[in-house]
Design an enzyme around this catalytic site. Sequence first.
Site, PDB file in Angstrom:
ATOM      1  N   SER A 183       0.697  -1.063   0.139  1.00  0.00           N
ATOM      2  CA  SER A 183       0.153   0.085   0.126  1.00  0.00           C
ATOM      3  C   SER A 183       0.803   1.259   0.000  1.00  0.00           C
ATOM      4  O   SER A 183       0.345   2.234  -0.627  1.00  0.00           O
ATOM      5  CB  SER A 183      -1.152  -0.009   1.281  1.00  0.00           C
ATOM      6  OG  SER A 183      -0.279  -0.187   2.483  1.00  0.00           O
ATOM      7  N   HIS A 211      -5.062  -3.485  -2.985  1.00  0.00           N
ATOM      8  CA  HIS A 211      -4.484  -2.349  -4.355  1.00  0.00           C
ATOM      9  C   HIS A 211      -4.485  -3.195  -5.453  1.00  0.00           C
ATOM     10  O   HIS A 211      -4.077  -2.540  -6.512  1.00  0.00           O
ATOM     11  CB  HIS A 211      -3.379  -1.841  -3.796  1.00  0.00           C
ATOM     12  CG  HIS A 211      -3.619  -0.949  -2.566  1.00  0.00           C
ATOM     13  ND1 HIS A 211      -4.174   0.012  -2.580  1.00  0.00           N
ATOM     14  CD2 HIS A 211      -3.390  -1.310  -1.189  1.00  0.00           C
ATOM     15  CE1 HIS A 211      -4.233   0.620  -1.396  1.00  0.00           C
ATOM     16  NE2 HIS A 211      -3.614  -0.144  -0.523  1.00  0.00           N
ATOM     17  N   LYS A 243     -11.813   0.257  -2.615  1.00  0.00           N
ATOM     18  CA  LYS A 243     -10.800   1.047  -3.169  1.00  0.00           C
ATOM     19  C   LYS A 243     -11.243   0.937  -4.581  1.00  0.00           C
ATOM     20  O   LYS A 243     -11.994   1.655  -5.105  1.00  0.00           O
ATOM     21  CB  LYS A 243      -9.215   0.288  -3.092  1.00  0.00           C
ATOM     22  CG  LYS A 243      -9.002   0.814  -1.614  1.00  0.00           C
ATOM     23  CD  LYS A 243      -8.007   0.099  -0.943  1.00  0.00           C
ATOM     24  CE  LYS A 243      -7.721   0.730   0.270  1.00  0.00           C
ATOM     25  NZ  LYS A 243      -7.008  -0.068   1.472  1.00  0.00           N
TER      26      LYS A 243
HETATM   27  C1  LIG Z   1      -7.255  -0.295   2.698  1.00  0.00           C
HETATM   28  C2  LIG Z   1      -6.660  -1.780   3.089  1.00  0.00           C
HETATM   29  C3  LIG Z   1      -7.080  -2.409   3.993  1.00  0.00           C
HETATM   30  C4  LIG Z   1      -8.162  -2.070   4.960  1.00  0.00           C
HETATM   31  O1  LIG Z   1      -9.324  -2.053   4.167  1.00  0.00           O
HETATM   32  P1  LIG Z   1     -10.538  -1.182   4.591  1.00  0.00           P
HETATM   33  O2  LIG Z   1     -11.969  -1.742   3.946  1.00  0.00           O
HETATM   34  O3  LIG Z   1     -10.512   0.209   4.082  1.00  0.00           O
HETATM   35  O4  LIG Z   1     -10.879  -1.368   6.179  1.00  0.00           O
HETATM   36  C5  LIG Z   1      -6.384  -3.773   4.252  1.00  0.00           C
HETATM   37  N1  LIG Z   1      -5.292  -3.884   3.565  1.00  0.00           N
HETATM   38  C6  LIG Z   1      -4.784  -3.182   2.557  1.00  0.00           C
HETATM   39  C7  LIG Z   1      -3.650  -3.606   2.159  1.00  0.00           C
HETATM   40  C8  LIG Z   1      -5.318  -1.937   2.472  1.00  0.00           C
HETATM   41  O5  LIG Z   1      -4.593  -1.364   1.614  1.00  0.00           O
END
Ligand SMILES: *Cc1c(COP(=O)(O)O)cnc(C)c1O
Length: 400
Positions: A183, A211, A243
């Site tokens: 991330s 991602h 995302k």
């Molecule tokens: C954003 C993210 C999460 C958390 O997801 P949410 O639905 O925003 O709680 C978990 N793992 C990774 C790698 C992320 O980028």
Amino acid sequence: MTVSIEQRLRERLGAARAAGRWRAPRTLEGPQSPEQVIDGRRVVAFCSNDYLGLAADRRVVAAARAALEDYGMGAGAAHLVNGHTRVHAELEDDLAEFTGRERALLFSTGYMANLGVLQALLGRHDTVLEDRLNHASLIDASRLAGCRTRRYRHGDAEHAGAMLEATAARQHSRLIVTDGVFSMDGDHAPLPALAALAQRHGAWLMVDDAHGLGVLGEGGGGSCEHFPLTPSEVPVLMGTLGKAFGTAGAFVAGSRTLIEGLTQFSRTYIYTTAMPAAVAAATRQSLAIAQRESWRRAHLGSLVGRLRQGLTQLGLGDPGVVSPIQSVILGTSRLATAMADALLEQGLLVPAIRPPTVPEGSARLRITLSAAHTETQVDRLLDAIDRLLPRDRRAHPAAC
Ligand SMILES: *Cc1c(COP(=O)(O)O)cnc(C)c1O
């Protein structure tokens, strides 16, 4: 003598402020979109995870609106009570089909999905192997699970292999857990090597593809499509919906046994209210669009190429990173913050990411691109970075 919580908080807050680690949310007016008004200022934002530009898509919003009419707002209860509607069931089927797995299970957030998976699968004597740069939720998940935790060097499958050798013990299980696309750095995990290791040692591999899904692969199938890897090579696939899919929530996909195990044992699945049916309906729509409209991935890919090329010419960035997350490592929190502030003055919102989110000495600008960006916007960002960044901060001087 006891210290009051109030007093300790004041001290810690003072220390965070003094260290340049103060955080505060900005207030956005209107939907997620590259051009936005935030804290009263009109900017072009380069920090959203809305990679495909679907968060405010009219069809996605219309699907949510229609479901609101049919199902109301709140789910009212947990999935295992009576919060699991027809739409949730259909979305789980869609996600299973999309990922090529037997089944999928919805969670309210990705954070909770990660906590719930490790807690349900691992006990006190089991071991989880984590990449050092895994997302915070995966690190916290091993604490909740109460299992043994080993952290291998970032992206280093050999190091993970040595740890598997060292932790072999009968009756105990091992799980390798990694982000698919990291991330903060945007690089890929060495998934084929990790999958081979896991199979050789009788361990499982879990990939958090927050991602990667929607972004990587011809059909948006994420890291598993990109490499490619089969469901048996990645028995636990976790994806988020907030995302690339532009909505909210998360899911885990895998075998019937895995999903049944999570349903019975995962505390963050059992003891929480189901996501609103409207969110599930919106996600069904955005998942279909994400698969069908591959031009979004193509446009995003071409923007990423343009940005990487520009950064390379400035002696910045890592040309090996091909995802929409591009980091410009600057070193100190002070410099990263100063650059972010200067860019904001120019109407460009690029966040400074500082320790403890990233390792000490690797404070950076973290740029994320979306299919909703234009080439002109990317060029404007590159121009501004070129003008604002001190020359001595570049890895190698520009060629001309
Ligand atoms: C954003 C993210 C999460 C958390 O997801 P949410 O639905 O925003 O709680 C978990 N793992 C990774 C790698 C992320 O980028």
